[in-house]
Every structure is written in C-alpha cells, then in structure tokens.
Write a protein that holds these residues in place. Sequence first.
Motif, PDB file in Angstrom:
ATOM      1  N   LEU A  52       0.841  -1.194   0.000  1.00 56.72           N
ATOM      2  CA  LEU A  52       0.000   0.000   0.000  1.00 56.72           C
ATOM      3  C   LEU A  52       0.877   1.246   0.000  1.00 56.72           C
TER       4      LEU A  52
ATOM      5  N   THR B   8      -7.278   4.933  -2.571  1.00 52.49           N
ATOM      6  CA  THR B   8      -6.211   4.114  -2.003  1.00 52.49           C
ATOM      7  C   THR B   8      -5.425   3.475  -3.136  1.00 52.49           C
TER       8      THR B   8
ATOM      9  N   ALA C 208      -1.877   1.059  -4.434  1.00 56.04           N
ATOM     10  CA  ALA C 208      -0.917   0.023  -4.051  1.00 56.04           C
ATOM     11  C   ALA C 208      -0.011  -0.289  -5.228  1.00 56.04           C
TER      12      ALA C 208
END
Length: 282
Positions: free
Chosen positions: A71, A108, A110
């Motif tokens: 992440l 988010t 990653a």
Amino acid sequence: MSWLTRVRERLPFGTKRETPDNLWIKCPHCQDMIFTKEYEENLNVCPKCAHHGRIGADTRLDQLLDDGFTLLPAPEVPQDPLRFKDTKRYRDRLKAARASNAHPDAFTAASGTIEGKPAVVGVQDFSFMGGSMGMAVGDAFIAAAQRALDDKCGFICVTAAGGARMQEGILSLMQMPRATVMTRRLREAHLPYIVVLTDPTTGGVTASYAMLGDVHVAEPGALIGFAGQRVIQETIREQLPEGFQRAEYLHKHGMVDMVVPRHDLRETLATLLDYLSPAKAA
C-alpha cells in the motif's frame, strides 16, 4: 404454573441459537436472498442475475493484485480548508467517514503485480463520502501516477465516484487539471494508463481522469456519466433511450472500449499490461 411451563422444565430443550444478522444479503437488482459467504466467494457478484455489487478498496486490491503488494502511504492534506458547514461541519463528516473506513480518504493505491506484470493500482471507494474527489483524492492519484513513472510500469485507476467534493469548493475542482497533467506525463513516458469504470462513475471524475485512459474497461451494468439522467432529460426535454449511461450502452456507442465481468477483469488487465507496457531493453 401452566402445563406448558411444566413440560418445558422436564424436557431437555436446548438454548435458542442466535442467527447472525449478516448471514444473508439481498441482491439490489433481482431482490433475491443470497448467502453472504456465497456472494463474497463469487467476488460480490450475484450468482443469479450477475449484478456486480459495489466493493471497497481493500477487496478490490485483493482481487486484482498478486499477493505481497504494498500500500502506498496516504498523502497529508489540509483538513477542512474552507471551514465548510451545511447541516453538519465538514470536519465532522470526515471524522464519521474515517470511523467506518479502513483508509483516511476515498482513494487508495498500491504497488505490486498482476499475474506477474508490474503495476500501480489506485482504487476509489464509493463508501467514503460517495468516492468524492477532494484534495486527498487528487494528491493520492498524483502520488500513484508518480510511483508508476518512477517504477516505469503501468497505472490502473479503478473509479467510483459521485463527483467533486463540494465541501472543498474550487480546491476540489482543481484536482481535475492536476490529475490530467499526470495522465499526460504517463503518455509521454509511454507507460499504459488503464481506467476501470465501476458503478457509479460520475461528475468531475468522469470529466477528467476517468475518461483519459489508453484503454477504458467497464464492469457490467456500471453507471457512467457526467450529469444525472434526470438533469439531462429535463435540460434537453427529450426521452432518453433505455440503458442510457450504462456500461453496455456506452460500449455500443464507442465511449468504453470493453465491458468485462469481474471474474475476467484480472486476466484482462494482465493482458493489457503485457501488450501496452514498453518492451524491456535486452
């Protein structure tokens, strides 16, 4: 004491078993009840009508990336820069959203691989204030694109948003040109930028980075558009066709390159990365 009470005291009745509240889930499309476990094992797709349910960032990353992905750190941005308040303070809305989510904002990212192909994947989570695009989303998108530039790999953006975050005013709208600049930098570096359009993708997100990909992939039945259907219909005073703003309609009319079921999405993205990524030097 009644006869029923006396009988119950003499017979070996077991204690009443509690049934979990989340044992079943109702499909929002066909309204059928499905075992939650069966639904989740089917990638949150209804096994009866194939409706693709909305999923969070962590679930999406787990479905797309190989094990061992990393992440990217969430960017730090000013909180409530306009000190906005409507029926509730923006600061309180953020606090409530973060209390029910695993991540500090709606985007988010990653870094990892998809079937062995290096990639950075950014995911918008509609459960966080409708996936709205504010400064945190803009900075996270830019950081993810920059990581792809640094690693010389493809960038995949999975969109799900109701548009710009009104509580941040013009600051939220400025994320549109900022993100657009990063898509141009990826193109100049000959790195693939692939957009996965999920339900719903609307507003300023659609008007910027959601429609600037080298390839646009949509999940079946996803709502994709800028303004809402009712607003468009009332503006042009025309009856809109059935399925307007849905993935299949947009694919038929050339706005989306392909509609891919969730079970095939990972394999499709790996193929696109393999085809579009620059050849490695011998």
